[in-house]
Design an enzyme around this catalytic site. Structure first.
Site, PDB file in Angstrom:
ATOM      1  N   ARG A   1      56.734  35.922  27.858  1.00 39.83           N
ATOM      2  CA  ARG A   1      55.974  37.106  27.419  1.00 39.83           C
ATOM      3  C   ARG A   1      56.911  38.297  27.214  1.00 39.83           C
ATOM      4  NH1 ARG A   1      51.725  36.748  32.168  1.00 39.83           N
ATOM      5  NH2 ARG A   1      50.562  38.498  31.318  1.00 39.83           N
TER       6      ARG A   1
ATOM      7  N   LYS B   1      48.780  48.295  31.994  1.00 39.37           N
ATOM      8  CA  LYS B   1      47.915  48.746  30.885  1.00 39.37           C
ATOM      9  C   LYS B   1      46.434  48.674  31.297  1.00 39.37           C
ATOM     10  CE  LYS B   1      49.579  45.554  28.091  1.00 39.37           C
ATOM     11  NZ  LYS B   1      50.582  44.925  28.982  1.00 39.37           N
TER      12      LYS B   1
ATOM     13  N   ARG C   1      45.375  34.471  36.868  1.00 35.77           N
ATOM     14  CA  ARG C   1      45.492  34.047  35.463  1.00 35.77           C
ATOM     15  C   ARG C   1      46.512  32.930  35.314  1.00 35.77           C
ATOM     16  NH1 ARG C   1      45.974  39.447  31.871  1.00 35.77           N
ATOM     17  NH2 ARG C   1      47.559  38.195  30.851  1.00 35.77           N
TER      18      ARG C   1
HETATM   19  P1  AP5 Z   1      47.777  45.259  35.002  1.00 29.08           P
HETATM   20  O1  AP5 Z   1      47.177  46.622  34.873  1.00 29.08           O
HETATM   21  O2  AP5 Z   1      46.825  44.105  35.104  1.00 29.08           O
HETATM   22  O3  AP5 Z   1      48.904  45.007  33.872  1.00 29.08           O
HETATM   23  P2  AP5 Z   1      48.809  44.829  32.305  1.00 29.08           P
HETATM   24  O4  AP5 Z   1      49.858  45.673  31.683  1.00 29.08           O
HETATM   25  O5  AP5 Z   1      47.384  45.052  31.843  1.00 29.08           O
HETATM   26  O6  AP5 Z   1      49.247  43.297  32.213  1.00 29.08           O
HETATM   27  P3  AP5 Z   1      48.738  42.083  31.361  1.00 29.08           P
HETATM   28  O7  AP5 Z   1      49.362  40.866  31.982  1.00 29.08           O
HETATM   29  O8  AP5 Z   1      47.234  42.070  31.252  1.00 29.08           O
HETATM   30  O9  AP5 Z   1      49.378  42.352  30.017  1.00 29.08           O
HETATM   31  P4  AP5 Z   1      49.688  41.339  28.909  1.00 29.08           P
HETATM   32  O10 AP5 Z   1      50.053  42.259  27.820  1.00 29.08           O
HETATM   33  O11 AP5 Z   1      50.642  40.270  29.231  1.00 29.08           O
HETATM   34  O12 AP5 Z   1      48.302  40.535  28.784  1.00 29.08           O
HETATM   35  P5  AP5 Z   1      47.112  40.577  27.752  1.00 29.08           P
HETATM   36  O13 AP5 Z   1      45.884  40.233  28.498  1.00 29.08           O
HETATM   37  O14 AP5 Z   1      47.116  41.800  26.893  1.00 29.08           O
HETATM   38  O15 AP5 Z   1      48.723  45.297  36.300  1.00 29.08           O
HETATM   39  C1  AP5 Z   1      49.380  44.125  36.742  1.00 29.08           C
HETATM   40  C2  AP5 Z   1      49.337  44.049  38.284  1.00 29.08           C
HETATM   41  O16 AP5 Z   1      50.120  45.102  38.814  1.00 29.08           O
HETATM   42  C3  AP5 Z   1      47.934  44.222  38.894  1.00 29.08           C
HETATM   43  O17 AP5 Z   1      47.816  43.357  39.992  1.00 29.08           O
HETATM   44  C4  AP5 Z   1      47.870  45.698  39.342  1.00 29.08           C
HETATM   45  O18 AP5 Z   1      47.036  45.855  40.467  1.00 29.08           O
HETATM   46  C5  AP5 Z   1      49.334  45.971  39.657  1.00 29.08           C
HETATM   47  N1  AP5 Z   1      49.738  47.325  39.289  1.00 29.08           N
HETATM   48  C6  AP5 Z   1      49.467  47.984  38.130  1.00 29.08           C
HETATM   49  N2  AP5 Z   1      50.028  49.207  38.132  1.00 29.08           N
HETATM   50  C7  AP5 Z   1      50.707  49.297  39.328  1.00 29.08           C
HETATM   51  C8  AP5 Z   1      51.518  50.308  39.911  1.00 29.08           C
HETATM   52  N3  AP5 Z   1      51.768  51.488  39.279  1.00 29.08           N
HETATM   53  N4  AP5 Z   1      52.055  50.066  41.127  1.00 29.08           N
HETATM   54  C9  AP5 Z   1      51.832  48.879  41.775  1.00 29.08           C
HETATM   55  N5  AP5 Z   1      51.064  47.900  41.270  1.00 29.08           N
HETATM   56  C10 AP5 Z   1      50.517  48.089  40.049  1.00 29.08           C
HETATM   57  O19 AP5 Z   1      47.513  39.349  26.787  1.00 29.08           O
HETATM   58  C11 AP5 Z   1      47.525  38.010  27.244  1.00 29.08           C
HETATM   59  C12 AP5 Z   1      47.875  37.082  26.106  1.00 29.08           C
HETATM   60  O20 AP5 Z   1      46.891  37.192  25.049  1.00 29.08           O
HETATM   61  C13 AP5 Z   1      49.212  37.353  25.395  1.00 29.08           C
HETATM   62  O21 AP5 Z   1      50.285  36.750  26.062  1.00 29.08           O
HETATM   63  C14 AP5 Z   1      48.925  36.712  24.017  1.00 29.08           C
HETATM   64  O22 AP5 Z   1      49.018  35.306  24.047  1.00 29.08           O
HETATM   65  C15 AP5 Z   1      47.485  37.079  23.766  1.00 29.08           C
HETATM   66  N6  AP5 Z   1      47.325  38.355  23.027  1.00 29.08           N
HETATM   67  C16 AP5 Z   1      46.716  39.488  23.498  1.00 29.08           C
HETATM   68  N7  AP5 Z   1      46.750  40.445  22.561  1.00 29.08           N
HETATM   69  C17 AP5 Z   1      47.393  39.933  21.490  1.00 29.08           C
HETATM   70  C18 AP5 Z   1      47.754  40.444  20.225  1.00 29.08           C
HETATM   71  N8  AP5 Z   1      47.463  41.716  19.872  1.00 29.08           N
HETATM   72  N9  AP5 Z   1      48.426  39.635  19.355  1.00 29.08           N
HETATM   73  C19 AP5 Z   1      48.726  38.383  19.686  1.00 29.08           C
HETATM   74  N10 AP5 Z   1      48.422  37.813  20.887  1.00 29.08           N
HETATM   75  C20 AP5 Z   1      47.759  38.590  21.781  1.00 29.08           C
END
Ligand code: AP5
Length: 216
Positions: free
Chosen positions: A171, A13, A160
């Site tokens: 998750r 994402k 992280r």
């Molecule tokens: P990356 O693009 O970083 O992945 P992502 O989908 O953004 O992953 P996140 O871990 O950030 O998502 P998340 O939903 O768990 O975390 P968030 O911060 O929203 O890609 C990942 C890796 O893969 C990178 O190294 C990249 O280089 C590589 N990559 C990407 N695409 C690739 C490809 N096509 N091929 C190869 N490699 C690739 O949330 C964190 C925490 O915050 C949650 O657990 C929760 O506690 C809280 N939170 C956030 N939002 C809410 C909400 N709305 N409600 C309640 N709690 C919330």
């Protein structure tokens, strides 16, 4: 353009969001990044959110909804928004729909990134993030030129706290139980595009551009 980007942890994402905002003049609003910023600054919200985030659990809806509404009312959202990681529960989705209609910014496109567990685990454990500008790297798929140092701003890369296979399982369980039903909720409204995000970033972005081209 008003876009939601959804998908499990590590689906890409953040990576896709960085590419989307290079093409569209809208802000990337990541609730995860906003929460991490609050934790870093030790705000009241950060203190409340920290324990949930570190264990992979979702932060309570009421904290998130208020934070997002305030953000969407800022000036840079006049042309639209790219919301990453929100909504994440049906309660958030319904509150968001009501709010988005009320402020005249209804969602136009939901990008649902789909990836299997083993690929997610590989991406999550290899991810490194710039401690200053937030640029995203991967040890093998997208390494920085100099190990441990950000290409963009020269700051240190960090891992992280929730980027472990153990937290990924929590998750994923949270995602399947609470977030995946939102995609089904939006699907009859005709705004959802499911994206195969299991291959390289170029392959994923080509599908994203096609989906957004139908809206623009
Ligand atoms: P990356 O693009 O970083 O992945 P992502 O989908 O953004 O992953 P996140 O871990 O950030 O998502 P998340 O939903 O768990 O975390 P968030 O911060 O929203 O890609 C990942 C890796 O893969 C990178 O190294 C990249 O280089 C590589 N990559 C990407 N695409 C690739 C490809 N096509 N091929 C190869 N490699 C690739 O949330 C964190 C925490 O915050 C949650 O657990 C929760 O506690 C809280 N939170 C956030 N939002 C809410 C909400 N709305 N409600 C309640 N709690 C919330």
């Amino acid at each position: 353009m008003n876009i939601l980007i959804m998908g499990p942890a590590g689906a890409g994402k953040g990576t896709m969001s960085d590419l989307i905002i290079k093409h569209y003049d809208i802000p990337h609003i990541s609730t995860g990044d906003m929460l991490r910023e609050n934790v870093k600054n030790n705000t009241e919200l950060g203190q409340q959110a920290k324990a949930y985030m570190n264990t992979g659990k979702l932060v309570p809806d009421e904290l998130i909804n208020a934070m997002v509404e305030k953000r969407l009312l800022e000036d840079d959202c006049q042309k639209g928004y790219l919301l990453d990681g929100f909504p994440r529960t049906l309660v958030q989705a319904k509150a968001f729909e009501e709010m988005a209609e009320r402020i005249g910014k209804p969602v136009e496109c939901v990008l649902a990134l789909e990836v299997g567990f083993d690929t997610l685990a590989d991406r999550i454990t290899g991810r490194r993030i710039c401690s200053k500008c937030g640029a995203i790297y991967h040890l093998r798929h997208h390494p920085s030129k100099k190990e441990g140092i950000c290409d963009e701003c020269g700051s240190e890369l960090t891992q992280r706290k929730d980027d472990t296979v153990e937290q990924l399982k929590v998750r994923m369980d949270e995602y399947e139980a609470k977030t995946a039903p939102i995609i089904e909720y939006f699907e009859p409204k005709g705004v959802v595009t499911r994206i195969d995000a299991s291959k390289d970033a170029d392959f994923t972005f080509a599908q994203v551009k096609e989906a957004l081209g139908k809206v623009a």
